[in-house]
Enzyme design. Structure first.
Site, PDB file in Angstrom:
ATOM      1  CB  THR A  12      -0.905   0.004   1.255  1.00  0.00           C
ATOM      2  OG1 THR A  12      -1.812  -1.074   1.127  1.00  0.00           O
ATOM      3  CG2 THR A  12      -1.673   1.295   1.396  1.00  0.00           C
ATOM      4  CB  SER A  54       2.694  -7.999   0.817  1.00  0.00           C
ATOM      5  OG  SER A  54       1.593  -7.965   1.683  1.00  0.00           O
ATOM      6  CB  THR A  85       0.652  -4.009   6.178  1.00  0.00           C
ATOM      7  OG1 THR A  85      -0.637  -3.962   5.557  1.00  0.00           O
ATOM      8  CG2 THR A  85       1.270  -2.631   6.209  1.00  0.00           C
ATOM      9  CG  ASP A  86      -2.578  -7.304   3.290  1.00  0.00           C
ATOM     10  OD1 ASP A  86      -2.864  -6.600   4.273  1.00  0.00           O
ATOM     11  OD2 ASP A  86      -3.158  -7.198   2.186  1.00  0.00           O
TER      12      ASP A  86
END
Ligand code: ASP
Length: 329
Positions: A12, A54, A85-86
């Site tokens: 993101t 990700s 971040t995932d």
């Protein structure tokens, strides 16, 4: 001034809106242009390894990042990796196993909002990560996010939207970073030199127990996977119903030379198979490894790393049970 290498990989933080939804597209050089203050912290060299959401990052990208770090390790004082971040907690754990005993910091960061947005966490996270990577006391693989430094084997994404997305699971944060100042909570002596690995085996499956679970799934798993992580109930129980089908199927899996690891689906405080009969039986008869308080991200990537080094089940068990970067306490 320290020389830091910024490796951008997508997420993101680097995304822009498109007709198909947010897509990574901002380059490493452009990321840097959003944080001119970085010039006061360190000299930054920006590289783009790939630009992916990700969700699409797995073993090939982990090996690519680790390979880049090994090839360029001597050129920099530290590294910052921007990442979605995932799956950042998986990537941080994977890198913790692929690069062990690193005296130089390898700091991962990302954001919940893209760097181009006005109300974003991206600029703060990127600057904090550069600051942490340029700090004399930093070492090893860590995540810096929302003002916290978390050791790479202990991080978990806990929130999908809020800026405080990551927590350190059953281990204290290493430091907090407030208004540009690093306040260390845990400091350790620096290791002498890093050890790099370049192999992983991704034939690892996670099976979450549900009430009523039978054993038929293990016939498929035996043919397709080298290791299964069982997310048991509570301290690590599995259903031992009258017909014994699950237990027998797990036994066949283990006797075929595969690895079974027990963890718990409870978020905190880990497993202990020594307490209840439903745990004692599986531990003694199935040669199950216990993961104690390890995160699922660390368990999965440690198995992938260990299976990349050897297929001998006894050696895999030994590698798994050796603590790395505070994963086992
Ligand atoms: N889907 C994004 C990713 O993991 C989410 C994020 O970066 O926050 O790449």
């Amino acid at each position: 001034m320290k020389n830091i290498c910024l490796l951008a990989t997508g997420g993101t933080i680097a995304s822009k809106p498109s007709v198909q939804g947010l897509t990574p597209g901002i380059t490493s050089q452009e990321l840097l242009e959003y944080v001119p203050e970085a010039a006061e912290i360190c000299n930054v060299h920006a590289e783009q390894l790939f630009n992916l959401d990700s969700s699409n990052v797995h073993v090939p990208q982990w090996l690519e990042i680790a390979g880049y770090l090994e090839d360029h390790y001597e050129e920099y004082d530290g590294f910052v990796i921007t990442h979605g971040t995932d799956t950042m907690a998986y990537s941080a754990a994977a890198l913790s196993y692929l690069i062990q005993y690193s005296p130089k910091p390898i700091v991962m960061t990302g954001s919940q909002k893209s760097i181009y947005e006005r109300d974003t966490d991206a600029r703060r996270n990127l600057l904090d990560a550069l600051r942490y990577a340029a700090d004399d006391h930093s070492q090893g693989v860590d995540i810096v996010f929302d003002g916290k430094a978390i050791i790479g084997t202990r991080a978990r994404k806990m929130r999908t939207r809020s800026f405080n997305a990551f927590s350190s699971i059953d281990y204290p944060e290493l430091a907090v970073i407030q208004e540009g100042r690093i306040i260390p909570y845990i400091e350790a002596p620096k290791p002498a030199s890093p050890v790099f690995y370049r192999e992983m085996d991704d034939r690892v499956f996670v099976l979450r127990m549900v009430p009523g679970q039978d054993g038929s799934v293990f016939d498929y798993l035996t043919a397709h996977y080298d290791a299964v992580v069982v997310e048991g109930f509570g301290m690590g129980g599995i259903p031992l119903y009258e017909d014994g089908s699950l237990f027998e199927a797990m036994k066949r899996f283990s006797q075929a030379g595969h690895i079974l690891v027990m963890t718990t689906q409870v978020p905190h405080e880990g497993s202990d198979l020594g307490i209840y009969q439903v745990g004692v039986k599986v531990k003694s008869e199935l040669q199950m490894i216990e993961a104690h308080t390890m995160t699922i991200e660390a368990i999965v990537t440690k198995l992938m790393w260990a299976l990349g080094q050897t297929k001998d089940p006894e050696r895999v068990r030994r590698l798994f049970c050796r603590p790395v970067a505070k994963d086992l306490l």
